[in-house]
Design a protein around this motif. Structure first.
Motif, PDB file in Angstrom:
ATOM      1  N   ILE A   1     -21.140 -48.322  25.796  1.00 15.06           N
ATOM      2  CA  ILE A   1     -21.349 -47.562  27.023  1.00 15.06           C
ATOM      3  C   ILE A   1     -21.633 -46.055  26.707  1.00 15.06           C
ATOM      4  N   LEU A   2     -20.560 -45.443  25.698  1.00 19.03           N
ATOM      5  CA  LEU A   2     -20.849 -44.213  25.391  1.00 19.03           C
ATOM      6  C   LEU A   2     -22.092 -43.931  24.616  1.00 19.03           C
ATOM      7  N   ALA A   3     -22.642 -44.735  23.690  1.00 23.66           N
ATOM      8  CA  ALA A   3     -23.746 -44.674  22.992  1.00 23.66           C
ATOM      9  C   ALA A   3     -24.794 -44.514  23.951  1.00 23.66           C
ATOM     10  N   LEU A   4     -24.907 -45.217  25.105  1.00 26.39           N
ATOM     11  CA  LEU A   4     -25.908 -45.029  25.903  1.00 26.39           C
ATOM     12  C   LEU A   4     -26.069 -43.694  26.520  1.00 26.39           C
ATOM     13  N   LEU A   5     -24.991 -43.445  27.101  1.00 24.58           N
ATOM     14  CA  LEU A   5     -24.779 -42.314  27.656  1.00 24.58           C
ATOM     15  C   LEU A   5     -25.012 -41.092  26.929  1.00 24.58           C
ATOM     16  N   ALA A   6     -24.604 -41.161  25.418  1.00 21.18           N
ATOM     17  CA  ALA A   6     -24.968 -39.915  24.662  1.00 21.18           C
ATOM     18  C   ALA A   6     -26.249 -39.736  24.302  1.00 21.18           C
ATOM     19  N   LEU A   7     -26.845 -41.056  24.185  1.00 23.52           N
ATOM     20  CA  LEU A   7     -28.477 -40.978  23.886  1.00 23.52           C
ATOM     21  C   LEU A   7     -29.293 -40.219  24.916  1.00 23.52           C
ATOM     22  N   GLY A   8     -29.009 -40.419  26.088  1.00 20.94           N
ATOM     23  CA  GLY A   8     -29.453 -40.011  27.415  1.00 20.94           C
ATOM     24  C   GLY A   8     -29.065 -38.276  27.251  1.00 20.94           C
ATOM     25  N   GLN A   9     -27.892 -38.077  27.137  1.00 24.81           N
ATOM     26  CA  GLN A   9     -27.416 -36.863  27.114  1.00 24.81           C
ATOM     27  C   GLN A   9     -28.212 -35.841  26.080  1.00 24.81           C
ATOM     28  N   MET A  10     -28.411 -36.623  24.878  1.00 24.92           N
ATOM     29  CA  MET A  10     -29.039 -36.010  23.972  1.00 24.92           C
ATOM     30  C   MET A  10     -30.436 -35.627  24.238  1.00 24.92           C
ATOM     31  N   LEU A  11     -31.198 -36.479  24.968  1.00 28.44           N
ATOM     32  CA  LEU A  11     -32.567 -36.368  25.542  1.00 28.44           C
ATOM     33  C   LEU A  11     -32.562 -34.976  26.168  1.00 28.44           C
ATOM     34  N   VAL A  12     -31.700 -34.856  27.142  1.00 32.36           N
ATOM     35  CA  VAL A  12     -31.936 -33.819  28.161  1.00 32.36           C
ATOM     36  C   VAL A  12     -31.260 -32.608  27.308  1.00 32.36           C
ATOM     37  N   MET A  13     -30.332 -32.529  26.647  1.00 31.01           N
ATOM     38  CA  MET A  13     -30.051 -31.343  25.721  1.00 31.01           C
ATOM     39  C   MET A  13     -31.254 -30.936  24.879  1.00 31.01           C
ATOM     40  N   LEU A  14     -32.121 -31.957  24.248  1.00 29.43           N
ATOM     41  CA  LEU A  14     -33.267 -31.713  23.601  1.00 29.43           C
ATOM     42  C   LEU A  14     -33.921 -30.620  24.172  1.00 29.43           C
ATOM     43  N   VAL A  15     -34.228 -30.873  25.578  1.00 31.02           N
ATOM     44  CA  VAL A  15     -35.083 -29.944  26.371  1.00 31.02           C
ATOM     45  C   VAL A  15     -34.363 -28.996  27.060  1.00 31.02           C
ATOM     46  N   ARG A  16     -32.978 -28.506  26.731  1.00 33.07           N
ATOM     47  CA  ARG A  16     -32.530 -27.584  27.132  1.00 33.07           C
ATOM     48  C   ARG A  16     -31.737 -27.593  28.363  1.00 33.07           C
ATOM     49  N   GLY A  17     -31.397 -29.083  28.557  1.00 31.84           N
ATOM     50  CA  GLY A  17     -30.657 -29.333  29.806  1.00 31.84           C
ATOM     51  C   GLY A  17     -29.408 -29.909  29.516  1.00 31.84           C
ATOM     52  N   PHE A  18     -28.672 -30.336  30.612  1.00 28.48           N
ATOM     53  CA  PHE A  18     -27.495 -30.919  30.650  1.00 28.48           C
ATOM     54  C   PHE A  18     -27.222 -31.849  31.679  1.00 28.48           C
ATOM     55  N   ASP A  19     -26.480 -32.835  31.512  1.00 28.37           N
ATOM     56  CA  ASP A  19     -26.409 -33.645  32.551  1.00 28.37           C
ATOM     57  C   ASP A  19     -24.801 -34.069  32.836  1.00 28.37           C
ATOM     58  N   ILE A  20     -24.102 -33.703  33.812  1.00 29.93           N
ATOM     59  CA  ILE A  20     -22.801 -34.193  34.230  1.00 29.93           C
ATOM     60  C   ILE A  20     -22.751 -35.417  35.174  1.00 29.93           C
ATOM     61  N   SER A  21     -23.859 -35.941  35.615  1.00 25.36           N
ATOM     62  CA  SER A  21     -23.719 -37.052  36.194  1.00 25.36           C
ATOM     63  C   SER A  21     -23.703 -38.336  35.811  1.00 25.36           C
ATOM     64  N   VAL A  22     -23.917 -38.421  34.510  1.00 26.71           N
ATOM     65  CA  VAL A  22     -24.090 -39.787  34.019  1.00 26.71           C
ATOM     66  C   VAL A  22     -23.043 -40.606  34.282  1.00 26.71           C
ATOM     67  N   GLY A  23     -21.794 -40.311  34.080  1.00 27.66           N
ATOM     68  CA  GLY A  23     -20.429 -41.087  34.269  1.00 27.66           C
ATOM     69  C   GLY A  23     -20.631 -41.603  35.711  1.00 27.66           C
ATOM     70  N   ALA A  24     -20.929 -40.615  36.667  1.00 30.04           N
ATOM     71  CA  ALA A  24     -20.913 -41.271  38.045  1.00 30.04           C
ATOM     72  C   ALA A  24     -22.142 -42.248  38.316  1.00 30.04           C
ATOM     73  N   VAL A  25     -23.125 -41.879  37.745  1.00 29.75           N
ATOM     74  CA  VAL A  25     -24.404 -42.815  37.873  1.00 29.75           C
ATOM     75  C   VAL A  25     -24.082 -44.168  37.202  1.00 29.75           C
ATOM     76  N   ALA A  26     -23.452 -44.183  36.305  1.00 31.22           N
ATOM     77  CA  ALA A  26     -22.944 -45.388  35.708  1.00 31.22           C
ATOM     78  C   ALA A  26     -22.141 -46.370  36.459  1.00 31.22           C
ATOM     79  N   ALA A  27     -21.165 -45.837  37.076  1.00 28.26           N
ATOM     80  CA  ALA A  27     -20.190 -46.367  37.821  1.00 28.26           C
ATOM     81  C   ALA A  27     -20.937 -46.779  39.045  1.00 28.26           C
TER      82      ALA A  27
END
Lengths: 322, 328
Positions: free
Chosen positions: A48-74
């Motif tokens: 689970i963490l691997a999938l979330l971190a992969l997504g987080q990496m993608l948005v951080m790559l374009v200077r972003g940040f996503d704090i919603s991933v945990g809530a979206v997964a739930a």
């Protein structure tokens, strides 16, 4: 060698090195740590963490940040659990769709309406939490009548490797391939390095940013599907700390906080590092509160390392860049 | 900043009126559609609940103005409450609260030092702190809420009255006035705006920019400590999960108030209006007997609307610009 190359390699070596260190120390100090069973356990816990971190990496790559991933997964695990009884196994696809919807919302807000990533994803985090509570009985776990088809599948091993790892591995391969070989991947790096310059050479930087958030949302939805497969229930209030952990894993895995630098495998090592450490503390019977403090310190150290590597290997150290 | 310079005076005036008009609109809507909203007791309740959020949001505003962000507030108030309750039997109520407040200010100092002098990214530092402090608070309390020995002194901050007005409301008023004074009339406040707008320019102008950033975090620590002390006194116990979402709530307040996260803008008036909107809506949801799920969805909608609507006018302006032939 050019300074930027050393910089990149140094930051990508942190996670594998630290993981090796933790595994060696834990293997020597903690009883039964180095067994195949425990390593399999770490692997399947890390999905689970691997999938979330992969997504987080993608948005951080374009200077972003996503704090919603945990809530979206739930939220998506809840949707999958609710629809399991009349859709059957395809309900996990619906989980991914829910993730895509939230990712699309984030992308629309951030890329096209220029909302700050923190505000936009805070908004969708609250929305996902609210939606999950609304469709479940105010936050109670949703238990479908029969989810055994999925839970049986989740705990099989193929050639010693947990089958649960499959979605994470496939996604990592895909994302890695796209980043290295496809135009879209190159565009992601360009937008992360300098959005304006990317626009000047004809890259639609808004579309690229939006795609990064869409992918992050889809991966969070998939993480929700995996959560549902593992537990056989929809957990609407799960995942409060997952956003933090995914950021930590991405940063330890060498993703630059100012965008433009990222690589898939180091991030996976970062995920394994967090999971290996947590498992070691857990087996040793250390209080979960100390584990939490350690986790927080890891985030701080990761930020420090990012700064240090930047300072050692490149000339620009101006405040406010990252 | 370019948009600010280009803005027509009428639009600037309009947005200034808008800041006050929206909470008024929400107030009238609540009066019209929510039963039992308009009573002295209920309005006092709205203000009392809102006052804690308002005080914490004052701290967040200062940090946002210098271009930072603080996610650690929820854990800072938790640690404060646990420390206060542990100290209370030995040191007495007043000293215990002082000790707790010192802890929260210390947290602000730590955040500020790491961010201003080690130049670590604010969101990462404070996210790390969120975990570390929650772990510490849980460790100290054993993970369970610690009940304070009931004494009128301990409960005074949260439920006392001075001249018929609840203490939290008075403290919130003082906090807002001091933030307003700080931002408007002191060198520190004025330089926060410059530091937040352009850090390097502030350095080049000879301002001790790093110290200003540090100060913003310390001041935020103070506001956060005040909010935490009121909260602790209100619940009468030390809890590791006192108000875990406090930081997110304050960021939501600032987003609704129209304070941008990239620094250089924000005022005390805006924070008051944003907090009032949230406090009234939360109260309305409770009075209408809706579940917390609806409260969260409504909150998401309000934040979304607050950040998207101003952008939409930009989009419209750009479209008009294109239609006119894009002369400039």
């Amino acid at each position: 060698m050019k300074a930027s190359t050393i910089n990149r390699q140094a930051r990508f070596l942190v996670a594998p090195g630290a993981l090796l260190l933790v595994l060696l120390m834990a293997g020597a100090l903690v009883a039964d740590y180095a067994s195949l069973g425990n390593l399999q356990n770490i692997g399947s816990q890390a999905v689970i963490l691997a999938l979330l971190a992969l997504g987080q990496m993608l948005v951080m790559l374009v200077r972003g940040f996503d704090i919603s991933v945990g809530a979206v997964a739930a939220c998506s695990s809840t949707v999958a659990a609710l629809t399991m009884d009349w859709l059957g196994t395809p309900s996990i696809a619906l989980a991914v769709v829910v993730g895509l919807l939230f990712g699309g919302l984030n992308g629309l807000l951030i890329a096209y309406l220029r909302v700050q990533p923190i505000v936009a994803t805070l908004c969708s985090m609250i929305a996902a939490q609210g939606l999950a509570r609304l469709i479940s009985d105010d936050g109670q776990p949703v238990v479908p009548i029969d989810a055994s088809a999925l839970t049986d599948l989740a705990f099989q091993n193929v050639a010693g490797i947990p089958l649960l790892l499959a979605p994470a591995l496939v996604c990592m391969l895909l994302v890695g391939l796209i980043l290295k070989k496809f135009t879209l991947g190159r565009h992601l790096f360009m937008v992360g390095c300098d959005p304006q310059a990317a626009s000047l050479v004809g890259v639609d930087s808004r579309r690229v940013t939006c795609i990064a958030y869409l992918a992050c949302g889809a991966l969070a939805g998939l993480a929700g599907a995996v959560l549902f497969c593992k537990t056989g229930t929809g957990l609407p209030t799960e995942g409060v700390s997952w956003a933090l952990q995914s950021v930590a894993a991405a940063v330890i895995g060498g993703t630059a906080l100012r965008g433009g630098t990222a690589s898939v495998w180091p991030v996976f090592f970062g995920v394994l590092l967090i999971q290996a450490l947590e498992t070691a503390l857990n087996i040793e019977g250390v209080s979960p509160f100390i584990a939490e403090i350690v986790m927080g310190l890891i985030i701080l150290v990761a930020g420090g390392l990012d700064r240090l590597i930047l300072r050692l290997f490149s000339s620009s150290t101006a405040y406010g860049e990252s | 900043m370019t948009t600010l310079i280009k803005q027509h005076p009428a639009i600037a005036l309009g947005s200034r009126i808008g800041v006050i008009a929206v909470p008024l609109l929400v107030f009238f809507l609540c009066v019209l559609f929510v039963p039992r909203f308009l009573s002295v007791d209920n309005l006092q309740n709205v203000l009392r609940v809102g006052s804690i959020l308002l005080i914490a949001a004052c701290g967040q505003t200062g940090i946002l103005i210098v271009g930072g962000i603080d996610f650690s507030m929820g854990s800072a108030v938790a640690l404060l409450s646990v420390v206060t309750v542990i100290l209370a039997p030995e040191l007495g109520v007043a000293l215990a609260f002082t000790g707790g407040i010192c802890v929260a200010v210390l947290v602000g100092l730590c955040n500020g030092l790491l961010i201003a002098y080690l130049k670590l990214p604010a969101f990462l530092v404070t996210l790390g702190m969120l975990l570390v402090l929650h772990g510490l608070a849980s460790l100290l309390s054993g993970g369970m809420p610690l009940d304070a020995a009931p004494s009128p002194g301990f409960l005074w901050l949260g439920s006392g009255h001075v001249a018929g007005i609840p203490v939290p409301i008075i403290l919130a008023l003082l906090a807002v006035l001091s933030l307003h004074g700080l931002l408007r009339y002191t060198l520190v406040g004025r330089s926060w705006y410059l530091v937040g707008t352009n850090f390097n320019a502030a350095l080049n102008a000879g301002l001790p920019a790093r110290r200003m950033v540090l100060l913003a975090y310390i001041v935020a620590g103070l506001f956060c400590a005040l909010a935490g002390a009121i909260l602790t006194s209100r619940v009468g116990s030390g809890q590791p999960n006192l108000y875990p979402d406090l930081a997110f709530a304050t960021i939501a307040v600032c987003a609704i108030s129209g304070i941008p996260l990239n620094g250089g803008r924000g005022s005390a008036v805006q924070v008051v209006c944003g907090t009032l909107i949230i406090a009234m809506l939360n109260n309305a949801v409770v009075l209408l007997n809706l579940t917390s799920a609806w409260q969260q969805l409504l909150m998401a909608l309000v934040i979304g609307a607050a950040v998207v609507l101003p952008q939409l006018s930009n989009v419209r302006r750009r479209c008009v610009h294109l239609l006119r032939g894009n002369a400039q």
